[in-house]
Write a protein that holds these residues in place. Structure first.
Motif, mmCIF file in Angstrom:
data_model
loop_
_atom_site.group_PDB
_atom_site.id
_atom_site.type_symbol
_atom_site.label_atom_id
_atom_site.label_comp_id
_atom_site.label_asym_id
_atom_site.label_seq_id
_atom_site.Cartn_x
_atom_site.Cartn_y
_atom_site.Cartn_z
ATOM 1 N N ASP A 170 12.172 1.543 -8.781
ATOM 2 C CA ASP A 170 13.026 2.393 -8.952
ATOM 3 C C ASP A 170 13.580 1.765 -10.390
ATOM 4 O O ASP A 170 13.027 0.118 -10.681
ATOM 5 N N ILE A 171 13.784 1.790 -11.823
ATOM 6 C CA ILE A 171 13.847 1.633 -12.777
ATOM 7 C C ILE A 171 14.435 0.392 -13.121
ATOM 8 O O ILE A 171 14.613 -0.265 -13.971
ATOM 9 N N LYS A 172 15.434 -0.233 -11.688
ATOM 10 C CA LYS A 172 16.658 -1.057 -12.219
ATOM 11 C C LYS A 172 15.874 -2.212 -11.045
ATOM 12 O O LYS A 172 16.647 -3.330 -11.484
ATOM 13 N N ASN B 257 1.332 -1.432 -0.124
ATOM 14 C CA ASN B 257 0.018 0.331 -0.190
ATOM 15 C C ASN B 257 0.758 1.288 -0.404
ATOM 16 O O ASN B 257 1.411 1.840 0.578
ATOM 17 N N ASP B 258 1.269 1.648 -1.055
ATOM 18 C CA ASP B 258 2.530 2.428 -1.424
ATOM 19 C C ASP B 258 2.317 3.755 -2.538
ATOM 20 O O ASP B 258 1.073 3.431 -3.836
ATOM 21 N N SER B 259 2.808 4.153 -2.890
ATOM 22 C CA SER B 259 3.614 5.505 -4.127
ATOM 23 C C SER B 259 4.284 4.662 -4.978
ATOM 24 O O SER B 259 5.371 4.546 -4.182
ATOM 25 N N LEU B 260 4.052 4.194 -6.195
ATOM 26 C CA LEU B 260 4.968 3.121 -7.212
ATOM 27 C C LEU B 260 4.608 4.655 -8.385
ATOM 28 O O LEU B 260 4.012 5.044 -8.376
ATOM 29 N N LYS B 261 5.937 3.808 -8.851
ATOM 30 C CA LYS B 261 6.345 4.880 -10.347
ATOM 31 C C LYS B 261 6.058 3.878 -11.519
ATOM 32 O O LYS B 261 6.003 2.817 -11.392
ATOM 33 N N TYR B 262 5.203 4.784 -12.501
ATOM 34 C CA TYR B 262 5.305 4.430 -13.811
ATOM 35 C C TYR B 262 6.290 5.056 -14.971
ATOM 36 O O TYR B 262 6.058 6.352 -14.665
ATOM 37 N N PHE B 263 7.032 3.454 -15.276
ATOM 38 C CA PHE B 263 8.374 4.268 -16.205
ATOM 39 C C PHE B 263 7.813 4.723 -17.477
ATOM 40 O O PHE B 263 7.250 3.847 -18.107
ATOM 41 N N TYR B 264 8.314 5.787 -18.435
ATOM 42 C CA TYR B 264 7.378 5.735 -19.720
ATOM 43 C C TYR B 264 8.932 5.218 -20.517
ATOM 44 O O TYR B 264 10.222 5.316 -19.735
ATOM 45 N N ASN C 136 14.614 8.919 -14.577
ATOM 46 C CA ASN C 136 13.632 9.501 -13.943
ATOM 47 C C ASN C 136 11.882 9.680 -14.326
ATOM 48 O O ASN C 136 11.285 11.167 -14.825
ATOM 49 N N CYS C 137 11.858 8.993 -15.852
ATOM 50 C CA CYS C 137 10.697 9.263 -16.436
ATOM 51 C C CYS C 137 9.639 8.430 -16.034
ATOM 52 O O CYS C 137 9.383 7.388 -16.763
ATOM 53 N N TYR C 138 9.252 8.984 -15.758
ATOM 54 C CA TYR C 138 8.261 8.376 -14.622
ATOM 55 C C TYR C 138 7.112 9.065 -13.831
ATOM 56 O O TYR C 138 6.933 10.475 -13.781
ATOM 57 N N ILE C 139 6.190 8.870 -13.378
ATOM 58 C CA ILE C 139 4.401 9.298 -12.625
ATOM 59 C C ILE C 139 3.922 8.231 -11.729
ATOM 60 O O ILE C 139 4.663 7.426 -11.738
#
Length: 366
Positions: A330-332, A263-270, A306-309
């Protein structure tokens, strides 16, 4: 010499054995004087086949080395009545050994025309799940609580047979016959172990899915997501396995999958980061068509990292990108997450896809 035994057919309360062990199937096991067909020979072949509600076990025994060709011919004659051969390591040992011995006597054989089920080879994907000390037949029998009177190994019997040739006596003969008999009969009772593999073949239906609260060891409130499946094939013994991502619990008729909910804030990478700008203050990326209206001091060209929302919500992990859109910290990161939505929870199709993903994570079928 040929011995025939009749046993009442005992299916160990599972529907898979009844399906695999039908009138077209035959089990077999050989006893040899060594591992190399160039320097040793076959002195016994045991076979089990089905007649109505009975198991018939035939044992072809060479009283002397000179009788090897006779028992090979009898075996081939019996084999012609069936189209599926079931064995324990038959593909790795028994079949190659027999082929070499058939060749020695110019006996025609056509093993290529048969279907094969090798129990030993088939259970290789189950090793992480079963976690046994080894995967010999007697070890699997012990796991399934199959009892036997024989205490010898095939290697132990080589000397007993050697002595029997010199001095035939009923005690040695009984010992030799019992080992082969229980090997063959035991194989018929090992078939239920293959039912675990049926889970990796998607042989189940969705029963339920739900969120459940629990407390961690340090008192924190967390959530888990459960998927309950009804097994198409009854498994012989409950087993469970877990790692940092999933828990898989298999009981006789049901399988339960559990995974922690994030239950968190995660990133969607373009993926096409060259077409985006990063806004440091907002910590998000926007397309260059929109970034035209942003002051150059408040934007920078995106990098892949850093290409994410960002998206807030409940997420669960996946080790392959089976669900979209996928999110990461993280993208990695090696693994990704997807959002636990009401659409996912109410869709049997998506739940089955995720269940298959988790099961194949633990049962490694290629």
């Amino acid at each position: 010499m040929k011995n025939t035994h009749n046993e009442e057919l005992y299916i160990r309360q599972d529907n898979l054995s009844d399906k695999l062990f039908d009138k077209s199937s035959i089990f077999f096991d050989i006893e040899t004087t060594g591992f190399s067909p160039a320097s040793s020979f076959t002195y016994m072949i045991g076979c089990a086949y089905r007649k109505d509600k009975n198991i018939c076990i035939d044992q072809f025994f060479a009283e002397t080395p000179a009788e090897e060709s006779l028992i090979l011919k009898e075996f081939i004659k019996l084999l012609k009545n069936y189209n599926t051969i079931i064995s324990f390591n038959g593909i790795g040992f028994d079949i190659p050994f027999l082929k070499a011995r058939f060749s020695k006597y110019d006996i025609d054989e056509d093993f290529s025309s048969y279907n094969f089920i090798d129990i030993f080879k088939s259970i290789t994907p189950l090793k992480p799940l079963l976690k046994l000390e080894n995967y010999k037949q007697k070890t699997l029998e012990k796991f399934l609580q199959i009892n036997r009177d024989d205490t010898y190994s095939g290697g132990d019997l080589i000397n007993i047979y050697s002595e029997y040739i010199k001095n035939p006596d009923p005690g040695s003969l009984s010992c030799l016959m019992l080992h082969n008999y229980e090997d063959v009969l035991g194989m018929t009772e090992l078939l239920p172990i293959l039912s675990y593999l049926k889970l990796a073949d998607k042989k189940y239906t969705i029963v339920d899915s739900r969120l459940s609260d629990y407390k961690t060891y340090d008192g924190k409130n967390e959530e888990e997501f459960f998927i309950t499946l009804a097994n198409d094939y009854v498994v012989p013994k409950p087993v469970s396995i877990r790692d940092d991502s999933f828990c898989l619990s298999i009981s006789k008729e049901k399988t339960v999958i559990r995974t922690k909910v994030i239950n968190d804030s995660l990133k969607y990478f373009y993926t096409d980061y060259k077409n985006y700008y990063y806004l440091p203050k907002e910590d998000m990326a926007i397309h260059k068509s929109v970034a035209t209206y942003v002051d150059r001091d408040h934007k920078e060209k995106c990098k892949a990292s850093n290409c994410y929302i960002k998206k807030e919500g409940k997420f669960i992990i996946q080790h392959e990108n089976i669900m979209q859109p996928l999110f990461k910290n993280d993208i990695k990161d090696k693994y990704s997450f997807f959002q636990l939505t009401s659409d996912f929870c109410s869709s049997d199709e998506m739940l089955l896809r995720y269940a298959d993903h988790v099961i194949r994570h633990f049962i490694h079928i290629k």
